[in-house]
Scaffold this motif. Sequence first.
Motif, PDB file in Angstrom:
ATOM      1  N   GLU B 122      -2.232  10.672   1.621  1.00 12.82           N
ATOM      2  CA  GLU B 122      -2.818   9.652   2.504  1.00 12.82           C
ATOM      3  C   GLU B 122      -2.325   8.273   2.056  1.00 12.82           C
ATOM      4  OE1 GLU B 122      -7.123   9.643   2.387  1.00 12.82           O
ATOM      5  OE2 GLU B 122      -7.138   8.723   0.415  1.00 12.82           O
ATOM      6  N   THR B 123      -2.680   7.259   2.849  1.00 11.08           N
ATOM      7  CA  THR B 123      -2.210   5.910   2.541  1.00 11.08           C
ATOM      8  C   THR B 123      -3.076   5.265   1.451  1.00 11.08           C
ATOM      9  OG1 THR B 123      -1.522   3.816   3.533  1.00 11.08           O
ATOM     10  CG2 THR B 123      -3.610   4.752   4.291  1.00 11.08           C
ATOM     11  N   HIS B 124      -2.681   4.080   0.992  1.00  7.96           N
ATOM     12  CA  HIS B 124      -3.474   3.346   0.003  1.00  7.96           C
ATOM     13  C   HIS B 124      -4.706   2.763   0.684  1.00  7.96           C
ATOM     14  CE1 HIS B 124      -0.815   0.604   2.028  1.00  7.96           C
ATOM     15  NE2 HIS B 124      -1.407  -0.452   1.519  1.00  7.96           N
ATOM     16  N   ARG B 125      -5.838   2.719  -0.039  1.00  2.74           N
ATOM     17  CA  ARG B 125      -7.110   2.293   0.546  1.00  2.74           C
ATOM     18  C   ARG B 125      -7.919   1.499  -0.477  1.00  2.74           C
ATOM     19  NH1 ARG B 125      -9.352   7.879   3.231  1.00  2.74           N
ATOM     20  NH2 ARG B 125     -10.677   6.468   4.426  1.00  2.74           N
ATOM     21  N   LEU B 126      -8.917   0.783   0.051  1.00  2.04           N
ATOM     22  CA  LEU B 126      -9.737  -0.079  -0.811  1.00  2.04           C
ATOM     23  C   LEU B 126     -11.192   0.003  -0.345  1.00  2.04           C
ATOM     24  CD1 LEU B 126      -9.645  -2.386  -3.032  1.00  2.04           C
ATOM     25  CD2 LEU B 126      -9.479  -3.993  -1.111  1.00  2.04           C
ATOM     26  N   PHE B 127     -12.123   0.235  -1.293  1.00  5.52           N
ATOM     27  CA  PHE B 127     -13.546   0.380  -0.965  1.00  5.52           C
ATOM     28  C   PHE B 127     -14.409  -0.508  -1.849  1.00  5.52           C
ATOM     29  CE2 PHE B 127     -11.622   4.370   0.330  1.00  5.52           C
ATOM     30  CZ  PHE B 127     -12.288   4.711   1.502  1.00  5.52           C
ATOM     31  N   GLU B 128     -15.542  -0.915  -1.324  1.00  5.49           N
ATOM     32  CA  GLU B 128     -16.580  -1.540  -2.153  1.00  5.49           C
ATOM     33  C   GLU B 128     -17.804  -0.645  -2.125  1.00  5.49           C
ATOM     34  OE1 GLU B 128     -17.605  -5.562  -1.151  1.00  5.49           O
ATOM     35  OE2 GLU B 128     -19.497  -5.493  -2.259  1.00  5.49           O
TER      36      GLU B 128
END
Lengths: 243, 243
Positions: B122-128
């Motif tokens: 999958e692609t790169h992702r960012l979460f809080e």
Amino acid sequence: MTYCVGILLDDGLVLAADSRTNAGVDQIALTRKLTFFDRDGDRMIGLMSSGNLATTQAVVTQLQQDCDGCDGPTMMSVKTLFDAAQLVGDTLRKVLARDASYVQPYGDPNASFILGGQIAGETHRLFEIYAAGNFVEASDDTPFLQIGETKYGKPILVRMIRHDTNLVDACKCAVLSMDATIRSNLSVAPPIDLLCYRKDSLMPETYRRIEADDDYLISLREGYSAGLGELFRDLPQPPWLAP
Amino acid sequence: MTYCVGILLDDGLVLAADSRTNAGVDQIALTRKLTFFDRDGDRMIGLMSSGNLATTQAVVTQLQQDCDGCDGPTMMSVKTLFDAAQLVGDTLRKVLARDASYVQPYGDPNASFILGGQIAGETHRLFEIYAAGNFVEASDDTPFLQIGETKYGKPILVRMIRHDTNLVDACKCAVLSMDATIRSNLSVAPPIDLLCYRKDSLMPETYRRIEADDDYLISLREGYSAGLGELFRDLPQPPWLAP
């Protein structure tokens, strides 16, 4: 929320306040947060407020009403700005003693104030009155005070304001500080009320209500944005990163 | 306090964290707030934490310990970053369920996290991840997420970061955002841990610990200060003020 900043300079004072009041995101309105107590040649006092609107209005209205005749000290009769700060703190305590326990089930009843100006016989001064009614005074080392949504607008003040900054630069910086806050936080909005006071004049030098479409506000914002973009591009690249 | 920022870009990710931990002003120490879960070619995950240090350490240590063999999903076995975010949230909930009621009499037990990276497939992702254990994901419209002392460093991000900003500029901006916070708030301090990740590389491109006396940090800070001063002077004066 609210954002107000007061700046104490060798040459005088700058006070700036936004105008948005809100309870949640549904109930949004405009309100003036900068009130004057002034008599040319005798005193020029500006009072800015942040916090629960019913509380701040009650405090300001009580202070104004008392000026029209009451036995104790009033904002128009006190001899020093220290006494004026104490009067604001006392009035806040009285309002909270009456209302706080009724308001608490619905939200925070607290409020805080910035008080700046000059009374004939002493120099110009700047105070911040806390929700507890006690207060601190600005000085050469701490030349600005903020209340409300203070953090977004602080970095530009930290970099640009010293006690010997001139009034014109301080006004420019106050507007930029306000604009940084407006961009970052929905609960702060124009018009911006701005007072520029030159020491020993004992009258307002410039009082200006800066609307959202004000030519100067727009030119300052655009110039700052463009200049910051250029500055950013010109800063050195991290040497430990492949370009 | 703490300040961490994660930036999601078309080209990759930037994660930056300060290193100060404190309880009041007496008890100050340094701690690493950026932890990696990575295996070249398979996954590169960075986790940054803010809040109660005992809570954040318990969460991170539990996540690491589970990687060495446990029945359920681990940070090294989950197939998507969404699952990793859920795992961090679940682990936080478990830690708080065990400790929160004991900690509350002494202070706030809560914590929050920023999780960014990429897992093969999958692609790169960012979460809080919030204190409640639920979470949100960054997107093209919201390309950066912050935790901790977030406000001082937000204006520069708002102005400079878009999803199509390049990695080098984003690193520069992350360091400036961190520096604005360090200048305004005692509880945030270097060294700055900075990860720059290029999408689809599945390995850390650049990880750098930037100390207080780092040449690049100093040159960036001085260049920015000087440039900002110059920009400020060149901005138009308020036309309604006598010079």
